[in-house]
Design an enzyme around this catalytic site. Structure first.
Site, mmCIF file in Angstrom:
data_model
loop_
_atom_site.group_PDB
_atom_site.id
_atom_site.type_symbol
_atom_site.label_atom_id
_atom_site.label_comp_id
_atom_site.label_asym_id
_atom_site.label_seq_id
_atom_site.Cartn_x
_atom_site.Cartn_y
_atom_site.Cartn_z
ATOM 1 N N ASP A 172 0.785 -1.107 0.058
ATOM 2 C CA ASP A 172 0.045 -0.030 -0.189
ATOM 3 C C ASP A 172 0.906 1.323 0.035
ATOM 4 O O ASP A 172 2.116 0.971 0.151
ATOM 5 C CB ASP A 172 -0.874 0.052 1.286
ATOM 6 C CG ASP A 172 -0.279 -0.404 2.350
ATOM 7 O OD1 ASP A 172 0.977 -0.308 2.481
ATOM 8 O OD2 ASP A 172 -1.197 -0.649 3.264
ATOM 9 N N ASN A 193 -7.905 -2.680 14.206
ATOM 10 C CA ASN A 193 -9.145 -3.150 13.776
ATOM 11 C C ASN A 193 -9.269 -4.222 13.012
ATOM 12 O O ASN A 193 -10.270 -4.636 12.422
ATOM 13 C CB ASN A 193 -9.991 -1.958 13.201
ATOM 14 C CG ASN A 193 -9.210 -1.567 11.898
ATOM 15 O OD1 ASN A 193 -8.359 -1.935 11.405
ATOM 16 N ND2 ASN A 193 -9.748 -0.326 11.192
ATOM 17 N N HIS A 218 -7.131 -4.809 10.211
ATOM 18 C CA HIS A 218 -6.926 -4.663 8.653
ATOM 19 C C HIS A 218 -5.695 -5.166 8.346
ATOM 20 O O HIS A 218 -4.692 -5.415 9.085
ATOM 21 C CB HIS A 218 -7.134 -3.059 8.241
ATOM 22 C CG HIS A 218 -6.018 -2.063 8.727
ATOM 23 N ND1 HIS A 218 -6.256 -0.889 9.461
ATOM 24 C CD2 HIS A 218 -4.719 -2.060 8.737
ATOM 25 C CE1 HIS A 218 -5.024 -0.542 9.760
ATOM 26 N NE2 HIS A 218 -4.143 -1.148 9.379
ATOM 27 N N GLU A 258 -9.807 -2.146 5.355
ATOM 28 C CA GLU A 258 -10.517 -1.858 6.416
ATOM 29 C C GLU A 258 -11.892 -2.476 6.598
ATOM 30 O O GLU A 258 -12.184 -3.202 5.710
ATOM 31 C CB GLU A 258 -11.124 -0.285 6.459
ATOM 32 C CG GLU A 258 -9.707 0.604 6.274
ATOM 33 C CD GLU A 258 -8.762 1.071 7.622
ATOM 34 O OE1 GLU A 258 -8.888 0.138 8.642
ATOM 35 O OE2 GLU A 258 -8.262 2.127 7.446
HETATM 36 C C1 F6R Z 1 1.324 -1.305 6.173
HETATM 37 C C2 F6R Z 1 0.066 -1.850 6.315
HETATM 38 C C3 F6R Z 1 -0.853 -1.847 7.350
HETATM 39 C C4 F6R Z 1 0.155 -2.129 8.769
HETATM 40 C C5 F6R Z 1 -0.701 -2.165 10.028
HETATM 41 C C6 F6R Z 1 0.012 -2.301 11.314
HETATM 42 O O1 F6R Z 1 1.879 -1.268 4.851
HETATM 43 O O2 F6R Z 1 -0.240 -2.497 5.293
HETATM 44 O O3 F6R Z 1 -1.665 -2.988 7.298
HETATM 45 O O4 F6R Z 1 0.794 -3.471 8.737
HETATM 46 O O5 F6R Z 1 -1.531 -0.938 10.098
HETATM 47 O O6 F6R Z 1 0.678 -1.388 11.358
HETATM 48 P P1 F6R Z 1 1.874 -1.344 12.553
HETATM 49 O O7 F6R Z 1 2.744 -2.339 12.139
HETATM 50 O O8 F6R Z 1 2.447 0.019 12.734
HETATM 51 O O9 F6R Z 1 0.975 -1.463 13.863
#
Ligand code: F6R
Length: 250
Positions: A67, A136, A138, A143
């Site tokens: 992403d 959440n 994701h 989401e």
């Molecule tokens: C990032 C991504 C997100 C993160 C998720 C967890 O490329 O795809 O899904 O993996 O938001 O983020 P952290 O590791 O910062 O808790």
């Protein structure tokens, strides 16, 4: 789902890096699906060490990221382009032209997403997809929703994700509100999935991902249907799962 419990964040990172290392050693021209965020930082650091020790060669590896924020330039220090360069790519011998992050500066959302899907197809699919987990549930920026999105698409980020990501920005107003993200189908088509999670804050959602119903309200729950998923998580992240498993004898 294969679950590996680790002592702490460092232990999680070493084990995750070992799994990725095995993939690169077994298939030097593999396609790695990569994630950003705080969770994989130490995993990337371990892979950099392995490269510097001469144990890993990334010269034939291709990478494709999950992403990117819509509207952030590649040079913006909060863009995922910048994150990947500074935390990983600049320290290993991967060829920059073999690295692919969705183009946040492409104003035509459909084109940005179509281009990313085309790259995945041209590479012949993803051998190993690394994932973090959102609070959440994701994965990528998929989401909680009424349905599972298929391929790369443009999303409106939820309040909880904007809130969680605001820690990286000077103020919450600066957090982009949209992103381009691979879809659930792109992720599910990866041959192997490696999801890494740490910390007590994610213990409830990890339990739902492993034990709960498969529902787009918890996007990562779909991983229960993938034939080759490894979850590497520390004790704190697995605390609720371990308690529920004891109670229900599952
Ligand atoms: C990032 C991504 C997100 C993160 C998720 C967890 O490329 O795809 O899904 O993996 O938001 O983020 P952290 O590791 O910062 O808790």
């Amino acid at each position: 789902m294969h679950i590996i419990q680790t002592k702490d964040y460092n232990d999680m990172s070493r084990k995750a890096a070992n799994i990725i290392s095995a993939q690169v050693i077994m298939k030097p021209d593999c396609v790695l699906g990569l994630a950003t965020g705080s969770t994989p930082l130490q995993t990337y650091a371990c892979l950099i060490d392995a490269y510097k020790n001469g144990d890993l060669d990334f010269s034939k590896v291709s990478s494709i990221n999950l992403d990117e924020y819509r509207g952030l330039s590649h040079e913006n220090d909060q863009s995922y382009h910048y994150f990947m360069k500074t935390n990983f790519f600049d320290h290993i011998n991967i060829h920059p032209e073999n690295t692919h992050v969705p183009d946040g500066m492409e104003p035509d959302a459909q084109k940005a997403c179509d281009d990313h899907n085309a790259i995945i197809r041209e590479l012949g699919g993803i051998d190993l997809q690394l994932l973090g987990l959102g609070l959440n549930g994701h994965i990528g920026f998929n989401e909680p929703d009424e349905y599972f999105a298929k391929e790369t698409h443009c999303v409106d980020l939820t309040e909880s994700t904007i809130q969680a990501n605001s820690r990286f920005f000077a103020s919450i107003e600066e957090v982009p509100t949209q992103a381009y993200t691979m879809g659930i189908q792109n992720i599910m088509m990866a041959k192997k999935v490696l999801i890494i999670v740490n910390g007590e804050a994610k213990a409830d959602i990890v339990a739902k991902v492993i034990l709960g119903p498969v529902t787009p309200q918890v996007p990562a729950s779909i991983l229960q249907m993938h034939p080759d998923v490894t979850l590497v998580a520390d004790e704190a992240a697995l605390s609720v799962y371990n308690r529920l498993r004891k109670e229900t004898n599952k």
